[in-house]
Design a protein around this motif. Sequence first.
Motif, mmCIF file in Angstrom:
data_model
loop_
_atom_site.group_PDB
_atom_site.id
_atom_site.type_symbol
_atom_site.label_atom_id
_atom_site.label_comp_id
_atom_site.label_asym_id
_atom_site.label_seq_id
_atom_site.Cartn_x
_atom_site.Cartn_y
_atom_site.Cartn_z
ATOM 1 N N TRP A 110 0.834 -1.204 0.000
ATOM 2 C CA TRP A 110 0.000 0.000 0.000
ATOM 3 C C TRP A 110 0.869 1.255 0.000
ATOM 4 N N ASN A 111 0.407 2.277 -0.734
ATOM 5 C CA ASN A 111 1.111 3.552 -0.732
ATOM 6 C C ASN A 111 0.185 4.644 -1.240
ATOM 7 N N ALA A 112 0.655 5.867 -1.164
ATOM 8 C CA ALA A 112 -0.089 7.015 -1.682
ATOM 9 C C ALA A 112 0.906 7.988 -2.290
ATOM 10 N N ALA A 113 0.556 8.504 -3.463
ATOM 11 C CA ALA A 113 1.438 9.449 -4.148
ATOM 12 C C ALA A 113 1.347 10.827 -3.519
ATOM 13 N N LEU A 114 2.468 11.548 -3.531
ATOM 14 C CA LEU A 114 2.508 12.911 -3.019
ATOM 15 C C LEU A 114 2.386 13.901 -4.175
ATOM 16 N N GLU A 115 1.739 15.032 -3.927
ATOM 17 C CA GLU A 115 1.593 16.045 -4.973
ATOM 18 C C GLU A 115 2.938 16.573 -5.441
ATOM 19 N N THR A 116 3.899 16.567 -4.519
ATOM 20 C CA THR A 116 5.218 17.092 -4.865
ATOM 21 C C THR A 116 6.139 16.021 -5.457
ATOM 22 N N GLY A 117 5.598 14.828 -5.682
ATOM 23 C CA GLY A 117 6.402 13.733 -6.205
ATOM 24 C C GLY A 117 6.807 12.782 -5.096
ATOM 25 N N GLY A 118 7.040 11.528 -5.461
ATOM 26 C CA GLY A 118 7.399 10.541 -4.464
ATOM 27 C C GLY A 118 6.161 9.900 -3.849
ATOM 28 N N VAL A 119 6.386 9.145 -2.776
ATOM 29 C CA VAL A 119 5.290 8.414 -2.140
ATOM 30 C C VAL A 119 5.277 8.674 -0.639
ATOM 31 N N LEU A 120 4.157 8.314 -0.009
ATOM 32 C CA LEU A 120 3.989 8.597 1.413
ATOM 33 C C LEU A 120 4.884 7.726 2.289
ATOM 34 N N VAL A 121 5.011 6.441 1.923
ATOM 35 C CA VAL A 121 5.777 5.498 2.743
ATOM 36 C C VAL A 121 6.857 4.850 1.894
ATOM 37 N N SER A 122 8.083 4.836 2.366
ATOM 38 C CA SER A 122 9.177 4.234 1.602
ATOM 39 C C SER A 122 8.974 2.734 1.471
ATOM 40 N N GLU A 123 9.449 2.184 0.370
ATOM 41 C CA GLU A 123 9.399 0.736 0.181
ATOM 42 C C GLU A 123 10.478 0.048 1.014
ATOM 43 N N LYS A 124 11.597 0.717 1.226
ATOM 44 C CA LYS A 124 12.678 0.137 2.003
ATOM 45 C C LYS A 124 12.406 0.339 3.497
ATOM 46 N N ILE A 125 12.504 -0.754 4.233
ATOM 47 C CA ILE A 125 12.287 -0.739 5.673
ATOM 48 C C ILE A 125 13.546 -1.253 6.359
ATOM 49 N N LYS A 126 14.033 -0.509 7.331
ATOM 50 C CA LYS A 126 15.199 -0.960 8.091
ATOM 51 C C LYS A 126 14.736 -1.713 9.329
ATOM 52 N N LEU A 127 15.209 -2.928 9.492
ATOM 53 C CA LEU A 127 14.929 -3.718 10.683
ATOM 54 C C LEU A 127 16.042 -3.492 11.690
ATOM 55 N N GLU A 128 15.670 -3.268 12.948
ATOM 56 C CA GLU A 128 16.627 -2.939 14.011
ATOM 57 C C GLU A 128 16.368 -3.878 15.188
ATOM 58 N N LEU A 129 17.329 -4.751 15.484
ATOM 59 C CA LEU A 129 17.109 -5.820 16.444
ATOM 60 C C LEU A 129 18.115 -5.744 17.590
ATOM 61 N N ASP A 130 17.617 -5.615 18.808
ATOM 62 C CA ASP A 130 18.428 -5.663 20.016
ATOM 63 C C ASP A 130 17.894 -6.802 20.873
ATOM 64 N N VAL A 131 18.690 -7.848 21.019
ATOM 65 C CA VAL A 131 18.188 -9.077 21.634
ATOM 66 C C VAL A 131 18.993 -9.438 22.868
ATOM 67 N N SER A 132 18.276 -9.704 23.952
ATOM 68 C CA SER A 132 18.866 -10.282 25.156
ATOM 69 C C SER A 132 18.220 -11.657 25.347
ATOM 70 N N ALA A 133 19.050 -12.691 25.469
ATOM 71 C CA ALA A 133 18.536 -14.047 25.591
ATOM 72 C C ALA A 133 19.083 -14.699 26.856
ATOM 73 N N ILE A 134 18.236 -15.500 27.503
ATOM 74 C CA ILE A 134 18.587 -16.163 28.746
ATOM 75 C C ILE A 134 18.818 -17.642 28.492
ATOM 76 N N LYS A 135 19.926 -18.133 29.012
ATOM 77 C CA LYS A 135 20.280 -19.542 28.818
ATOM 78 C C LYS A 135 19.399 -20.431 29.671
ATOM 79 N N ASN A 136 18.925 -21.525 29.074
ATOM 80 C CA ASN A 136 18.122 -22.481 29.825
ATOM 81 C C ASN A 136 18.952 -23.128 30.905
ATOM 82 N N ALA A 137 18.343 -23.342 32.052
ATOM 83 C CA ALA A 137 19.055 -23.960 33.185
ATOM 84 C C ALA A 137 19.386 -25.424 32.861
#
Length: 204
Positions: free
Chosen positions: A177-204
Amino acid sequence: MSFFRRTKSTAAPAPVAAPAPVAVLERESITGDYVVDASHSRLGFSARHAMVTTVRGQFQDFEGSAHVDAENPAASTVSIDIRPASIATGSADRDGHLVSADFFDVENHPALTFVSTRVERDGAEWTITGDLTIKGVTRSVTIPFEETGTAVDPFGNTRVGFEGATTINRKDWDLSWNAALETGGVLVSEKIKLELDVSAIKNA
């Protein structure tokens, strides 16, 4: 004024209790099975909005597990399940649009998943390739991670931390889904950056 006057005292200051120590582990000792600590992890993303600014968000409901083999990284595995209905971007209207059929269509696709297919390691750098499934569409994604630390916390939990990021094209998963802008381009970029910060606990 008396309360500003300094008085000489020979009494020793009261000792301050030191926090419980956090033990740093040797790198190879991270080998084992883990569960993701969602309360201390972030699965986030960012996208350009209206071609001029960046909107950031995250998923608040997810769970994951991993088998980490420090000596034989290829034997390591990762699996994460995310409920896209938990998306949070700081705008209720935007979140409502994102969970609709225009984007995640959570009524018909209540979960998105990532399951590793290959794990590689070079020192503290890990590269995890896996199948990312969104709205029933599965594509391979490779995410570089940095091992940020290993420790035993004050509660006796053995933890390992990772930070990673990659960029995907949302249209590859039918998030088009997207919407065109009157000034050119689109409302939402197609490229999405994923940002992952993970803390994991070891099983006993």
